[in-house]
Design an enzyme around this catalytic site. Sequence first.
Site, PDB file in Angstrom:
ATOM      1  N   HIS A  19       1.807   4.687  -2.826  1.00 21.62           N
ATOM      2  CA  HIS A  19       2.061   6.315  -2.566  1.00 21.62           C
ATOM      3  C   HIS A  19       3.759   6.793  -2.912  1.00 21.62           C
ATOM      4  O   HIS A  19       3.913   7.454  -3.586  1.00 21.62           O
ATOM      5  CB  HIS A  19       2.016   6.473  -0.759  1.00 21.62           C
ATOM      6  CG  HIS A  19       0.445   6.350  -0.624  1.00 21.62           C
ATOM      7  ND1 HIS A  19      -0.501   6.785  -1.192  1.00 21.62           N
ATOM      8  CD2 HIS A  19      -0.029   5.485   0.400  1.00 21.62           C
ATOM      9  CE1 HIS A  19      -1.830   6.664  -0.548  1.00 21.62           C
ATOM     10  NE2 HIS A  19      -1.256   5.920   0.468  1.00 21.62           N
ATOM     11  N   HIS A  60       0.854  -1.260   0.137  1.00 24.39           N
ATOM     12  CA  HIS A  60      -0.137  -0.030   0.096  1.00 24.39           C
ATOM     13  C   HIS A  60       0.818   1.270  -0.033  1.00 24.39           C
ATOM     14  O   HIS A  60       0.780   2.264  -0.811  1.00 24.39           O
ATOM     15  CB  HIS A  60      -0.947  -0.012   1.262  1.00 24.39           C
ATOM     16  CG  HIS A  60      -1.840   1.106   1.483  1.00 24.39           C
ATOM     17  ND1 HIS A  60      -2.931   1.369   0.870  1.00 24.39           N
ATOM     18  CD2 HIS A  60      -1.723   2.221   2.036  1.00 24.39           C
ATOM     19  CE1 HIS A  60      -3.578   2.259   1.141  1.00 24.39           C
ATOM     20  NE2 HIS A  60      -2.675   3.048   1.876  1.00 24.39           N
ATOM     21  N   GLU A  61       1.948   1.290   0.965  1.00 25.83           N
ATOM     22  CA  GLU A  61       2.420   2.463   0.965  1.00 25.83           C
ATOM     23  C   GLU A  61       3.632   2.488  -0.053  1.00 25.83           C
ATOM     24  O   GLU A  61       4.006   3.597  -0.594  1.00 25.83           O
ATOM     25  CB  GLU A  61       3.444   2.535   2.485  1.00 25.83           C
ATOM     26  CG  GLU A  61       2.467   2.479   3.434  1.00 25.83           C
ATOM     27  CD  GLU A  61       1.584   3.708   3.663  1.00 25.83           C
ATOM     28  OE1 GLU A  61       1.837   4.811   3.017  1.00 25.83           O
ATOM     29  OE2 GLU A  61       0.626   3.459   4.186  1.00 25.83           O
TER      30      GLU A  61
END
Length: 379
Positions: free
Chosen positions: A29, A25-26
């Site tokens: 980003h 997920h990170e």
Amino acid sequence: MIESPGILLTVVAFLLVIGPLIFIHELGHYYAGRLFGVKAEAFSIGFGRELIGWTDKRGTRWRIAALPLGGYVRFAGDMNPASAHVPTPEWLALPPEERNKTFQSKPLWQRFIIVAAGPLTNFLFAILVFMAVFAVNGQARTPAVLASVEPGTAAAAAGLMPGDRVTAISGQTIDRFEDIPRIVSIRPDEVVQLDIVRDGEPRSLSARIGAEVEGDRFGNEFRVGRLGVRPGQPVWVDVPFWQLPGAAIGQTADVVRMMVDTLGQIITGRRSVKELGGPLKIAQISGQQATLGWFDFVLFMTMISINLGFINLLPIPLLDGGHLLFYTVEGVVRRPLNPAVQEWAFRTGLAILLAFMVFVTANDLASFGVWQRLAGLIG
């Protein structure tokens, strides 16, 4: 095969599920930020005290922290809770070359993509797993034609007959028989409309879905909807390489649709809030799935990844969806929301999330029988 996971296996399995998914997920980003020239100051898996950390040549501090229930990428210029495009004294004091590497300096559409990239990467992980599964095993595409109707069931009471082809349930299109249990299983005791084709003519019937309580070998019980119909011989077909992405995206969309349906049932009171689980329940099921083998474990991990992507897109302040909501409003009104309004919204979002975590943890403890045992001790 291990019949019941111990504490150690449960903890390890939980970390093997949640850790990589937070990282994925990170990472979404992080790479979206790099694409647009934003400097990442820190990439953290977990919160709190740093356990392991190192700084790369770009100046990013990679860290693993003590509380592994989340993570974050801190971009340069991300100086306020709302990540707003509002000049602050600290931001204005930066040299121009450093200011150009900050999150705040980027246009709205780039900030939107950077924030959306996290949950989208969780969905991408699920799509890749489903592609691999379909490439190896094929995909079940049994026609939605009823081979038999079980007596005394919801299907029999509704008037369904062998040979009927189900085309929709509650407005959701049925393309293959496998769609029927997917839709029905989350609707115990619910009245639904069945659209069918019988002898070449379309018809509509009403049915109250039956309810059964099922258990697994670990003692978990689930209330499941049952219609009482059986398909013809299952058909497993090979999926051509060029069709794998579409099939995997469709499977992921089906899971998201089921989550939306389930959430709607909880909000409207048709499904008990006691069915909501939190980190403790995820840890318990992680350990159980680990005893079933790597294939079941990866599929469970895939479902959690879709959940993580879906939940993060909810329009709740502090979640990615809350940021995206503010950016959408900013794009419509052509200016950022008042910083005070955003600050209030994010404080409210924090309170909501903390209350939700307390609630689901209490639910988890109740499902483990903790409160009942405590009541027995007190009594």
